[in-house]
Scaffold this motif. Structure first.
Motif, PDB file in Angstrom:
ATOM      1  N   GLU A   1       0.851  -1.194   0.000  1.00  0.00           N
ATOM      2  CA  GLU A   1       0.000   0.000   0.000  1.00  0.00           C
ATOM      3  C   GLU A   1       0.886   1.243   0.000  1.00  0.00           C
ATOM      4  OE1 GLU A   1      -3.755   0.814   2.624  1.00  0.00           O
ATOM      5  OE2 GLU A   1      -2.015   1.615   3.661  1.00  0.00           O
ATOM      6  N   VAL A   2       0.587   2.174  -0.912  1.00  0.00           N
ATOM      7  CA  VAL A   2       1.368   3.416  -0.981  1.00  0.00           C
ATOM      8  C   VAL A   2       0.530   4.643  -0.631  1.00  0.00           C
ATOM      9  CG1 VAL A   2       3.099   2.539  -2.590  1.00  0.00           C
ATOM     10  CG2 VAL A   2       0.989   3.550  -3.489  1.00  0.00           C
ATOM     11  N   GLY A   3      -0.777   4.457  -0.588  1.00  0.00           N
ATOM     12  CA  GLY A   3      -1.646   5.582  -0.225  1.00  0.00           C
ATOM     13  C   GLY A   3      -2.950   5.042   0.303  1.00  0.00           C
ATOM     14  N   THR A   4      -3.696   5.866   1.003  1.00  0.00           N
ATOM     15  CA  THR A   4      -4.979   5.427   1.544  1.00  0.00           C
ATOM     16  C   THR A   4      -5.913   6.634   1.622  1.00  0.00           C
ATOM     17  OG1 THR A   4      -6.055   4.480   3.490  1.00  0.00           O
ATOM     18  CG2 THR A   4      -3.991   5.575   3.855  1.00  0.00           C
ATOM     19  N   VAL A   5      -7.191   6.361   1.390  1.00  0.00           N
ATOM     20  CA  VAL A   5      -8.192   7.432   1.385  1.00  0.00           C
ATOM     21  C   VAL A   5      -9.392   6.989   2.205  1.00  0.00           C
ATOM     22  CG1 VAL A   5      -9.665   8.911  -0.029  1.00  0.00           C
ATOM     23  CG2 VAL A   5      -7.485   8.087  -0.969  1.00  0.00           C
ATOM     24  N   GLY A   6      -9.739   7.786   3.198  1.00  0.00           N
ATOM     25  CA  GLY A   6     -10.932   7.517   3.997  1.00  0.00           C
ATOM     26  C   GLY A   6     -11.791   8.765   4.058  1.00  0.00           C
ATOM     27  N   ASN A   7     -12.491   8.934   5.181  1.00  0.00           N
ATOM     28  CA  ASN A   7     -13.432  10.052   5.271  1.00  0.00           C
ATOM     29  C   ASN A   7     -12.752  11.420   5.366  1.00  0.00           C
ATOM     30  OD1 ASN A   7     -12.497  10.051   7.874  1.00  0.00           O
ATOM     31  ND2 ASN A   7     -14.467   9.556   8.823  1.00  0.00           N
ATOM     32  N   GLU A   8     -11.408  11.418   5.405  1.00  0.00           N
ATOM     33  CA  GLU A   8     -10.690  12.693   5.382  1.00  0.00           C
ATOM     34  C   GLU A   8     -10.490  13.196   3.963  1.00  0.00           C
ATOM     35  OE1 GLU A   8      -9.245   9.827   5.422  1.00  0.00           O
ATOM     36  OE2 GLU A   8      -7.893  10.100   3.738  1.00  0.00           O
ATOM     37  N   GLY A   9     -10.803  12.374   2.954  1.00  0.00           N
ATOM     38  CA  GLY A   9     -10.327  12.761   1.635  1.00  0.00           C
ATOM     39  C   GLY A   9     -11.144  12.336   0.443  1.00  0.00           C
ATOM     40  N   MET A  10     -10.446  12.206  -0.674  1.00  0.00           N
ATOM     41  CA  MET A  10     -11.076  11.927  -1.964  1.00  0.00           C
ATOM     42  C   MET A  10     -10.146  11.034  -2.775  1.00  0.00           C
ATOM     43  SD  MET A  10     -11.824  14.752  -4.960  1.00  0.00           S
ATOM     44  CE  MET A  10     -10.145  14.845  -5.602  1.00  0.00           C
TER      45      MET A  10
ATOM     46  N   SER B   1      -4.755  17.606  -2.094  1.00  0.00           N
ATOM     47  CA  SER B   1      -3.702  16.936  -2.884  1.00  0.00           C
ATOM     48  C   SER B   1      -2.347  17.081  -2.195  1.00  0.00           C
ATOM     49  CB  SER B   1      -3.617  17.525  -4.290  1.00  0.00           C
ATOM     50  OG  SER B   1      -4.829  17.356  -4.974  1.00  0.00           O
ATOM     51  N   GLY B   2      -2.103  18.272  -1.652  1.00  0.00           N
ATOM     52  CA  GLY B   2      -0.842  18.506  -0.944  1.00  0.00           C
ATOM     53  C   GLY B   2      -0.724  17.635   0.292  1.00  0.00           C
ATOM     54  N   ALA B   3      -1.815  17.518   1.031  1.00  0.00           N
ATOM     55  CA  ALA B   3      -1.797  16.685   2.241  1.00  0.00           C
ATOM     56  C   ALA B   3      -1.612  15.213   1.866  1.00  0.00           C
ATOM     57  CB  ALA B   3      -3.093  16.879   3.035  1.00  0.00           C
ATOM     58  N   TYR B   4      -2.235  14.809   0.756  1.00  0.00           N
ATOM     59  CA  TYR B   4      -2.097  13.420   0.312  1.00  0.00           C
ATOM     60  C   TYR B   4      -0.635  13.131  -0.068  1.00  0.00           C
ATOM     61  CZ  TYR B   4      -2.885   9.093  -2.254  1.00  0.00           C
ATOM     62  OH  TYR B   4      -2.820   7.794  -2.684  1.00  0.00           O
ATOM     63  N   LEU B   5       0.026  14.128  -0.680  1.00  0.00           N
ATOM     64  CA  LEU B   5       1.454  13.966  -0.993  1.00  0.00           C
ATOM     65  C   LEU B   5       2.265  13.753   0.278  1.00  0.00           C
ATOM     66  CD1 LEU B   5       2.374  16.542  -3.789  1.00  0.00           C
ATOM     67  CD2 LEU B   5       2.420  14.042  -3.903  1.00  0.00           C
ATOM     68  N   THR B   6       1.903  14.462   1.348  1.00  0.00           N
ATOM     69  CA  THR B   6       2.576  14.264   2.637  1.00  0.00           C
ATOM     70  C   THR B   6       2.394  12.832   3.113  1.00  0.00           C
ATOM     71  OG1 THR B   6       2.278  16.561   3.300  1.00  0.00           O
ATOM     72  CG2 THR B   6       2.645  14.975   5.075  1.00  0.00           C
ATOM     73  N   LEU B   7       1.161  12.317   2.975  1.00  0.00           N
ATOM     74  CA  LEU B   7       0.885  10.937   3.396  1.00  0.00           C
ATOM     75  C   LEU B   7       1.775   9.955   2.632  1.00  0.00           C
ATOM     76  CD1 LEU B   7      -2.527   9.309   4.030  1.00  0.00           C
ATOM     77  CD2 LEU B   7      -1.089   8.301   2.294  1.00  0.00           C
ATOM     78  N   VAL B   8       1.877  10.164   1.311  1.00  0.00           N
ATOM     79  CA  VAL B   8       2.668   9.239   0.483  1.00  0.00           C
ATOM     80  C   VAL B   8       4.162   9.362   0.825  1.00  0.00           C
ATOM     81  CG1 VAL B   8       3.362   8.689  -1.888  1.00  0.00           C
ATOM     82  CG2 VAL B   8       0.968   9.186  -1.368  1.00  0.00           C
ATOM     83  N   ALA B   9       4.632  10.612   0.978  1.00  0.00           N
ATOM     84  CA  ALA B   9       6.055  10.823   1.273  1.00  0.00           C
ATOM     85  C   ALA B   9       6.405  10.257   2.652  1.00  0.00           C
ATOM     86  CB  ALA B   9       6.384  12.314   1.213  1.00  0.00           C
ATOM     87  N   GLN B  10       5.531  10.511   3.624  1.00  0.00           N
ATOM     88  CA  GLN B  10       5.796  10.006   4.977  1.00  0.00           C
ATOM     89  C   GLN B  10       5.781   8.484   4.970  1.00  0.00           C
ATOM     90  OE1 GLN B  10       6.276  12.537   7.194  1.00  0.00           O
ATOM     91  NE2 GLN B  10       7.071  11.086   8.702  1.00  0.00           N
ATOM     92  N   GLY B  11       4.877   7.917   4.165  1.00  0.00           N
ATOM     93  CA  GLY B  11       4.796   6.466   4.058  1.00  0.00           C
ATOM     94  C   GLY B  11       6.069   5.879   3.463  1.00  0.00           C
ATOM     95  N   ALA B  12       6.623   6.565   2.463  1.00  0.00           N
ATOM     96  CA  ALA B  12       7.861   6.072   1.833  1.00  0.00           C
ATOM     97  C   ALA B  12       8.995   6.060   2.856  1.00  0.00           C
ATOM     98  CB  ALA B  12       8.230   6.948   0.637  1.00  0.00           C
TER      99      ALA B  12
END
Ligand SMILES: [Zn+2]
Length: 246
Positions: free
Chosen positions: A83-92, A142-153
């Motif tokens: 898993e590289v990203g995840t989307v729940g009720n915080e997002g799209m 989109s910016g916050a989602y990039l943070t999620l992906v970068a932090q995950g990496a």
């Protein structure tokens, strides 16, 4: 300040009956913005393992999950998945379509069954062109989602399996209403990018700390504070980033 007040009032009961959205991005729309977006949305139920976006394709749909969780999974040439990203009720979900970008090889799949509000990406793009605040909101998402992906990496490379498993359970728990998470070892192994035996070890370790109870397909969180202490710092980094949107 006026706009902000509208948004706060919006949370306190202007929604009509069952149409109240339980998605944080939609909750912060002003009444005028919501009136433009609401007719574009259909509430649909996603089942576990249902495909939301195939590798190599751009789905025409955006999903604003309410209780569903969507995982974005990278599949390596030899079939290993993580898993590289995840989307729940915080997002799209559907950022590729939203940005009118080319398809990538990731697979978006429902990892926790539940409801989502679905709209055509082209319709939301058209509405956002008339409402700059919606465009800005989804841009900031989109910016916050990039943070999620970068932090995950970074997290996948640096932090231990037990810490990562604790973080993942906390993230899922934040998006669900009950104190338990429905999660098979197979799903957990994909989320953590380890074999099923590794996922079992991580669950066993957390259970040993007394913070969860676990059966084959369900994890009950019995000590949320304890679980937070066992998770790596990435949990708070990502949570705080999304909190700035609402
Ligand atoms: Zn981490």
């Amino acid at each position: 300040v006026g706009a902000r007040n509208d948004r706060v009032q919006g949370r306190s009961g202007r929604w009509v009956g069952h149409r109240e959205p339980r998605n944080h991005l939609l909750e912060v729309l002003t009444p005028v913005e919501w009136a433009s977006v609401e007719p574009l949305l259909d509430r649909v139920d996603l089942t576990a393992f249902q495909t939301v976006e195939l590798p190599g394709e751009v789905s025409p749909w955006l999903h604003f999950p309410e209780s569903a969780i969507i995982s974005v999974v990278n599949i390596m040439a030899r079939g290993r998945e993580v898993e590289v990203g995840t989307v729940g009720n915080e997002g799209m979900s559907g950022l590729t379509a939203w940005h009118e970008a080319e398809a990538d090889d990731n697979h978006s799949v429902c990892s926790a069954a539940g409801s989502t509000l679905r709209a055509r990406a082209s319709d939301i793009i058209a509405v956002a062109s008339q409402h700059p605040a919606i465009r800005r909101l989804l841009g900031r998402y989109s910016g916050a989602y990039l943070t999620l992906v970068a932090q995950g990496a970074a997290c996948n490379r640096i932090h231990g399996l037990e810490q990562r498993c604790a973080r993942l359970l906390l993230m899922m728990h934040d998006r669900l209403t009950g104190s338990h998470v429905l999660l098979t070892r197979g799903s957990l192994s994909v989320m953590l990018g380890v074999p099923t035996s590794g996922a079992t070890l991580a669950i066993r370790a957390l259970r040993g700390h007394g913070v969860i109870r676990a059966s084959r397909e369900r994890v009950d969180i019995v000590d949320r504070d304890g679980l937070e202490r066992l998770a790596c710092e990435c949990y708070l980094v990502v949570r705080d980033r999304f909190a700035t949107l609402t």
